[in-house]
Design a protein around this motif. Structure first.
Motif, short mmCIF file in Angstrom:
data_model
loop_
_atom_site.label_atom_id
_atom_site.label_comp_id
_atom_site.label_asym_id
_atom_site.label_seq_id
_atom_site.Cartn_x
_atom_site.Cartn_y
_atom_site.Cartn_z
N GLN A 42 7.76 -9.23 -15.03
CA GLN A 42 7.85 -10.35 -14.10
C GLN A 42 6.56 -10.50 -13.29
OE1 GLN A 42 9.16 -13.08 -13.65
NE2 GLN A 42 10.83 -13.04 -12.15
N ALA A 43 5.95 -9.38 -12.92
CA ALA A 43 4.69 -9.44 -12.18
C ALA A 43 3.59 -10.07 -13.03
CB ALA A 43 4.28 -8.03 -11.74
N VAL A 44 3.56 -9.75 -14.32
CA VAL A 44 2.56 -10.34 -15.21
C VAL A 44 2.80 -11.84 -15.38
CG1 VAL A 44 1.62 -10.32 -17.55
CG2 VAL A 44 2.18 -8.16 -16.42
N VAL A 45 4.07 -12.22 -15.58
CA VAL A 45 4.40 -13.64 -15.70
C VAL A 45 4.04 -14.38 -14.42
CG1 VAL A 45 6.31 -15.27 -15.95
CG2 VAL A 45 6.20 -13.26 -17.41
N GLY A 46 4.30 -13.75 -13.28
CA GLY A 46 3.93 -14.35 -12.01
C GLY A 46 2.44 -14.57 -11.89
N ASP A 47 1.63 -13.66 -12.42
CA ASP A 47 0.18 -13.83 -12.40
C ASP A 47 -0.24 -15.06 -13.23
OD1 ASP A 47 -2.62 -12.85 -11.91
OD2 ASP A 47 -2.58 -12.70 -14.10
N PHE A 48 0.35 -15.20 -14.42
CA PHE A 48 0.06 -16.38 -15.24
C PHE A 48 0.53 -17.66 -14.54
CE2 PHE A 48 -0.12 -13.26 -18.76
CZ PHE A 48 -1.35 -13.63 -19.29
N HIS A 49 1.66 -17.58 -13.88
CA HIS A 49 2.18 -18.73 -13.15
C HIS A 49 1.22 -19.12 -12.02
CE1 HIS A 49 4.73 -21.68 -11.59
NE2 HIS A 49 5.75 -20.96 -11.15
N GLY A 50 0.65 -18.12 -11.36
CA GLY A 50 -0.31 -18.39 -10.30
C GLY A 50 -1.57 -19.07 -10.81
N LEU A 51 -2.05 -18.63 -11.96
CA LEU A 51 -3.22 -19.28 -12.56
C LEU A 51 -2.92 -20.73 -12.93
CD1 LEU A 51 -4.52 -16.40 -14.88
CD2 LEU A 51 -5.40 -17.09 -12.63
N ASN A 52 -1.70 -20.97 -13.42
CA ASN A 52 -1.31 -22.34 -13.73
C ASN A 52 -1.22 -23.20 -12.46
OD1 ASN A 52 1.34 -24.28 -14.03
ND2 ASN A 52 0.13 -24.23 -15.92
#
Length: 470
Positions: A231-241
């Motif tokens: 979830q932390a990794v997905v959140g990082d990608f979400h932040g970049l988006n």
């Protein structure tokens, strides 16, 4: 307060209740499917006991989710009629697809799932449980597609003062959709795992140590250990988006007001953003870490809030702290999973009382994190309801302050009574713990039989510890 303020508060209040129940049912339905598949494969009684224990809880939360969801559908038409008129040709079909493809699937197989254990074969019953689980995921897909399109709209044209679809694939698979869907589904799984883990920890703290309790705590901790870092990794990608498509939201999340030439962005751990003074007071940060996390470079910069007109800035004070609450709880989830692994390897996971208390207190953490994340997403989108196209102030219905204040007060009273009662009932069922379920019991039911269920919630007929009726 203005009518706009009251309409926003009313929608936020009802949505805050509604989002919690689907989050639980998404994770719980998949958990029930896993339990039944494990039983079908191994034949172990412990999976049957856990299945029927959590099935009753799932039935009640599913019912509360349906009730709160109906209110949301009506509220869009009553309080946000301009939004319905302007963007209804896109949002309407997306929400209709959710009913046609997901809700009917869930409702169709829910009866088999709740009451068909002794009436259909094991294979068909497992298929029904998997169908309900699939329905919850399909439902999340359509809802997140609609919400993500409002955040990153594309595939439309404006004709005659209204939005019309020009490319349905672009509308559904809009730029933020994959990240939001993955983030929400993982959040639902974590929420369920934390609730299941807290229930197991509570039973162990009360001295109720049995194979079913151990199994559900073990399964919950494995899920948290595996999913929380993902979830932390997905959140990082979400932040970049978000940085790419909604830079004002990201600047508000970070309380970032100005960029000096060549200066890296610090990661603020604490601060009080001041929207009028255009600064974050009492800021405590780590130099360069913001650049490293947000841009994946040591000296990278992100757009600052002063790069946007005042009328297009989200409320940084709210978004700044809701985001940090979500992230802080996420880090605690990772810590809980890591601690469970260490204790498991030492053979002490069932007896370490400090760990069990931590797991118990983390029970509602997933629900709180979902609310914090939703607040970050929705408040960070302001002042737009369809980002960059339709302002929230222009989307509200022309109601007066009086009717909105009255309806808000009625919602508060009704919701706390109805859902407060339902939540208390769920907690009573959790408190009882798993019970032995007889696999070979004869089928019950038929006209006039005493225990013929008359409604889905009658599957949750449980008495509390003091002997009161369910």
């Amino acid at each position: 307060m203005s009518a706009l303020d009251l309409a926003r508060i009313q929608f936020a209040f009802t949505m805050s209740f509604h989002i919690l129940f689907p989050a639980i049912t998404i994770g719980m339905a998949s958990y029930l499917a896993v339990l039944e598949l494990c039983w079908l494969r191994s034949g172990r009684q412990v999976y049957v006991d856990l299945y029927h224990y959590w099935l009753k809880i799932f039935a009640v939360t599913f019912g509360m989710g349906v009730v709160s969801g109906i209110v949301m559908a009506y509220q869009i038409g009553t309080n946000w009629s301009t939004l319905s008129e302007f963007a209804g040709s896109i949002m309407g079909p997306l929400l209709s697809y959710e009913v046609l493809t997901a809700f009917f699937l869930e409702a169709g197989f829910l009866g088999v799932m709740l009451f068909g254990w002794t009436r259909v074969g094991p294979g068909l019953h497992v298929a029904a449980t998997c169908a309900v689980a699939a329905g919850t995921l399909i439902s999340a897909t359509w809802i997140l597609a609609a919400n993500s399109w409002m955040q990153t709209p594309q595939g439309y044209a404006i004709e005659g003062g209204r939005m019309v679809p020009t490319d349905w694939l672009a509308i559904i698979f809009n730029p933020s959709f994959p990240y939001r869907l993955a983030h929400m589904v993982l959040a639902a799984y974590l929420t369920t795992a934390l609730i299941v883990g807290a229930a197991g920890a509570w039973q162990l703290l009360k001295g109720r140590d049995n194979p079913a309790v151990r199994k559900m705590l073990s399964m919950a901790m494995w899920m948290i250990l595996l999913v929380a870092p993902v979830q932390a990794v997905v959140g990082d990608f979400h932040g970049l988006n978000t940085l790419q498509h909604q830079p004002a939201k990201l600047a508000a999340m970070e309380g970032h007001w100005q960029n000096a030439p060549g200066e890296a962005v610090p990661l603020l751990l604490f601060g009080i953003p001041d929207m009028h003074a255009e600064t974050t007071r009492y800021a405590v940060g780590i130099p360069h870490l913001g650049s490293l996390i947000l841009t994946h470079s040591w000296e990278g910069q992100i757009p600052a809030l002063t790069d946007f007109p005042r009328s297009e800035r989200p409320n940084s004070l709210i978004v700044f702290w809701s985001f940090r609450l979500m992230v802080g709880l996420g880090l605690l989830m990772i810590a809980l999973g890591a601690w469970s692994l260490l204790l498991r390897r030492a053979g002490r996971i069932w007896r370490q009382r400090a760990f069990l208390r931590f797991a118990l207190w983390m029970g509602p953490a997933g629900l709180v994190a979902i609310l914090a994340g939703w607040t970050t997403t929705e408040v960070g989108r302001q002042p737009w309801v369809v980002y960059g196209v339709l302002r929230t102030a222009d989307a509200v219905s022309p109601h007066g302050v009086g009717p909105l204040a009255l309806s808000l007060g009625l919602f508060v009273v009704a919701y706390f009574f109805v859902f407060g009662t339902g939540t208390r009932y769920v907690l009573r069922m959790i408190r009882k713990g798993p019970q032995h379920f007889e696999l070979n019991q004869p089928a019950q039911g038929g006209p006039g039989e005493q225990r013929t269920p008359s409604r889905p919630l009658s599957a949750a007929d449980v008495a509390d510890d003091e002997g009161g009726g369910g």
